[in-house]
Scaffold this active site. Structure first.
Site, PDB file in Angstrom:
ATOM      1  N   GLY A  15     -12.745  64.326 -88.416  1.00  0.00           N
ATOM      2  CA  GLY A  15     -13.010  63.038 -89.032  1.00  0.00           C
ATOM      3  C   GLY A  15     -14.114  63.099 -90.077  1.00  0.00           C
ATOM      4  O   GLY A  15     -14.769  64.132 -90.281  1.00  0.00           O
ATOM      5  N   LEU A  17     -17.101  61.608 -90.149  1.00  0.00           N
ATOM      6  CA  LEU A  17     -18.454  61.835 -89.626  1.00  0.00           C
ATOM      7  C   LEU A  17     -18.683  63.316 -89.355  1.00  0.00           C
ATOM      8  O   LEU A  17     -19.758  63.854 -89.643  1.00  0.00           O
ATOM      9  CB  LEU A  17     -18.678  61.022 -88.345  1.00  0.00           C
ATOM     10  CG  LEU A  17     -20.064  61.154 -87.723  1.00  0.00           C
ATOM     11  CD1 LEU A  17     -21.122  60.546 -88.638  1.00  0.00           C
ATOM     12  CD2 LEU A  17     -20.112  60.495 -86.346  1.00  0.00           C
ATOM     13  N   ASP A 170     -27.747  55.969 -81.703  1.00  0.00           N
ATOM     14  CA  ASP A 170     -28.018  55.130 -82.863  1.00  0.00           C
ATOM     15  C   ASP A 170     -28.733  56.053 -83.850  1.00  0.00           C
ATOM     16  O   ASP A 170     -29.902  56.396 -83.641  1.00  0.00           O
ATOM     17  CB  ASP A 170     -28.898  53.931 -82.500  1.00  0.00           C
ATOM     18  CG  ASP A 170     -29.123  52.994 -83.685  1.00  0.00           C
ATOM     19  OD1 ASP A 170     -29.082  53.479 -84.836  1.00  0.00           O
ATOM     20  OD2 ASP A 170     -29.333  51.796 -83.466  1.00  0.00           O
ATOM     21  N   HIS A 171     -28.037  56.470 -84.905  1.00  0.00           N
ATOM     22  CA  HIS A 171     -28.588  57.544 -85.732  1.00  0.00           C
ATOM     23  C   HIS A 171     -29.887  57.149 -86.426  1.00  0.00           C
ATOM     24  O   HIS A 171     -30.653  58.018 -86.852  1.00  0.00           O
ATOM     25  CB  HIS A 171     -27.548  58.038 -86.756  1.00  0.00           C
ATOM     26  CG  HIS A 171     -27.266  57.083 -87.867  1.00  0.00           C
ATOM     27  ND1 HIS A 171     -26.235  56.174 -87.814  1.00  0.00           N
ATOM     28  CD2 HIS A 171     -27.864  56.894 -89.064  1.00  0.00           C
ATOM     29  CE1 HIS A 171     -26.213  55.476 -88.942  1.00  0.00           C
ATOM     30  NE2 HIS A 171     -27.193  55.884 -89.709  1.00  0.00           N
ATOM     31  N   ASP A 228     -22.294  45.097 -87.236  1.00  0.00           N
ATOM     32  CA  ASP A 228     -22.343  46.454 -87.781  1.00  0.00           C
ATOM     33  C   ASP A 228     -23.773  46.961 -87.926  1.00  0.00           C
ATOM     34  O   ASP A 228     -24.038  48.146 -87.678  1.00  0.00           O
ATOM     35  CB  ASP A 228     -21.651  46.487 -89.148  1.00  0.00           C
ATOM     36  CG  ASP A 228     -21.599  47.892 -89.741  1.00  0.00           C
ATOM     37  OD1 ASP A 228     -21.187  48.813 -89.018  1.00  0.00           O
ATOM     38  OD2 ASP A 228     -21.971  48.057 -90.918  1.00  0.00           O
ATOM     39  N   HIS A 233     -28.928  48.986 -85.327  1.00  0.00           N
ATOM     40  CA  HIS A 233     -30.025  49.550 -86.103  1.00  0.00           C
ATOM     41  C   HIS A 233     -31.224  48.611 -86.200  1.00  0.00           C
ATOM     42  O   HIS A 233     -32.361  48.993 -85.938  1.00  0.00           O
ATOM     43  CB  HIS A 233     -29.558  49.894 -87.522  1.00  0.00           C
ATOM     44  CG  HIS A 233     -28.399  50.831 -87.573  1.00  0.00           C
ATOM     45  ND1 HIS A 233     -28.206  51.837 -86.664  1.00  0.00           N
ATOM     46  CD2 HIS A 233     -27.358  50.926 -88.449  1.00  0.00           C
ATOM     47  CE1 HIS A 233     -27.112  52.517 -86.969  1.00  0.00           C
ATOM     48  NE2 HIS A 233     -26.584  51.973 -88.041  1.00  0.00           N
TER      49      HIS A 233
END
Length: 476
Positions: A15, A17, A170-171, A228, A233
């Protein structure tokens, strides 16, 4: 469970990502000798590929997305890779994956797939014995679309893994400047005594994007800016800003304090939120279409949200937190602005006093700026002249020679090694969803529809009014 994995299984390995972030991050870690030399990486997805095909796919991704100075020969990294085709909706493929992984492995699994497939995937892994023993699992967001669906996903994961083996990503938490919030607050006596409602007027958190839908139309139109960006975030950033000092830096000590903040958040009331949807305009020097034109149909999905939030506890009661995020805004920026109160009494007759302001830049530039009042040079025959001047700390300059790593490098390494500090616990996720669900229920009861704004602007004018009626100006 403290063990270092010797096998990493990547679901969704072909994918976007994986191409842009996961494979380049792992290759960079390998280049810097941070991966155990025995670590194997098994990719899996629906695409029919051989090991050789997957290595060629990975090489192309690295040549495109990994800087040349961090590649090295790449041969050693590519030799770590193997591949097993698997359609998670067809149960028989899991036996082949188990055979590929082998027995008695210390296993880390990363699910970069649609959350709707999590339950099926975990059931298949359980059936072939890949969830037992030394195994942990990483989950890419989004984890549901509301509290109920989030609980359903978490229940499915918890049926196979205890909480100490679940790594919800959660990047943003992997970004250096986000982590630096903890150091800034708790390693400097200058800030912590002032970090409360007595001394801070307000806090702004902005996550602005210049892009539109790109290739995310199917997902984004069913999600919108609130779910989103705000749900994960932005609420994580708010929790790090507002949390009490943890007793230590263990994963649960930090996450205990974050969840207290999330549970203390007052429900957003009528008039404390603004939604918007972009129309055609100029963005990044180009004429761009509106959201409905990009989507190809009318939609009431919000591409912009501004909120006034409150944390009702002793530290923060009375200090508003203004949150703002949107697509097709004038610039790409993520920042936190802490606005301190004015001095209680000015001895400088006629001088225009400006309160101190701390700006923490997260992306694209990582920096910290503190504005201070200082005397303007001169003889001051008519009184001392003051001006606000910035003290700038550009993080790359302050730590020259140190490698600047992308968030997924740290998060993947932590998943492999078993450090949960930068991952989100279930009670955090559910506290976030409760707050977000209440906002969506308010919008539904008021029949709130997104206000339009031109691409390249800072959103609807109502967002400016949301802050300005309290005497606050958004930092731009």
């Amino acid at each position: 469970m403290t063990f270092t994995a010797d096998t990493l299984v990547l679901f969704g390995a072909t994918g976007d990502l994986a191409r842009r972030m996961l494979l380049p991050s792992l290759a960079a870690l390998d280049h810097d000798k941070l991966l155990d030399e025995d670590l194997r990486i098994v990719g899996t997805a629906r695409s029919e590929m051989s090991d050789h095909d997957f290595r060629s796919f990975a090489r192309e991704a690295l040549e495109k997305f990994l800087p040349p100075q961090r590649r090295g020969s790449m041969a050693d990294f590519l030799n770590r890779l193997s591949y097993q085709p698997l359609d998670v909706t067809a149960d028989k493929g899991f036996d082949d994956l188990a055979a590929k992984v082998g027995k008695d492995r210390k296993l880390a699994i990363f699910l970069s797939t649609a959350p709707s497939l999590f339950e099926t995937t975990i059931a298949g892994l359980s059936r072939v014995g890949l969830t037992s023993g030394d195994t942990r699992i990483g989950l890419e967001k989004p984890l549901g679309t509301d509290l109920a669906s989030s609980c359903e996903i978490n229940d499915a994961v918890a049926a196979a893994f205890p909480e100490d083996r679940i790594f919800r990503i959660d990047h943003y938490l992997g970004k250096e400047t986000v982590q630096n919030l903890i150091a800034l607050r708790f390693a400097n006596v200058l800030f912590e005594p002032l970090w409360n409602a007595r001394h801070i007027e307000d806090v702004q958190i902005t996550v602005a994007e210049t892009v539109g839908l790109e290739d995310r139309a199917g997902y984004y139109d069913g999600s919108g800016a609130l779910r989103d960006m705000v749900q994960n975030h932005m609420l994580q950033l708010l929790a790090l800003v507002a949390m009490e000092p943890p007793s230590g830096l263990s994963p649960d000590e930090v996450r205990d304090e974050k969840v207290k903040v999330l549970r203390a958040m007052r429900p957003v009331e009528s008039g404390e939120s603004v939604t918007g949807q972009y129309r055609g305009g100029a963005s990044s020097g180009e004429i761009v279409p509106g959201y409905d034109e990009e989507l190809g149909k009318p939609s009431d999905t919000e591409t912009f949200v501004a909120l006034k939030a409150h944390v009702d506890n002793w530290r923060w009661r009375g200090t508003p937190f203004y949150l703002r995020t949107g697509k097709r805004l004038p610039k790409r920026v993520t920042e936190i602005v802490v606005q301190f109160k004015c001095v209680p009494h000015s001895i400088f007759a006629g001088a225009k006093m400006q309160p101190n302001r701390l700006v923490i830049g997260i992306q694209p530039e990582e920096n910290i700026t503190l504005s201070l009042m200082a005397k303007v040079p001169g003889l001051d025959r008519d009184g001392m002249t003051l001006r606000s001047v910035p003290l700038n700390i550009a993080m790359p300059d302050a730590f020259s020679g140190k490698e600047r790593r992308i968030a997924y490098e740290r998060l993947l390494l932590d998943l492999i090694e078993g450090d949960q500090t930068l991952f989100v616990r279930r009670d955090e996720v559910e506290a976030q969803w409760r707050w977000i669900d209440a906002i969506r229920a308010l919008w539904a009861s008021e029949k709130l529809e997104p206000k339009t704004y031109s691409a390249g602007s800072w959103g609807p004018s109502a967002a400016i009014a949301l802050a300005e009626r309290d005497g606050v100006t958004w930092n731009e």
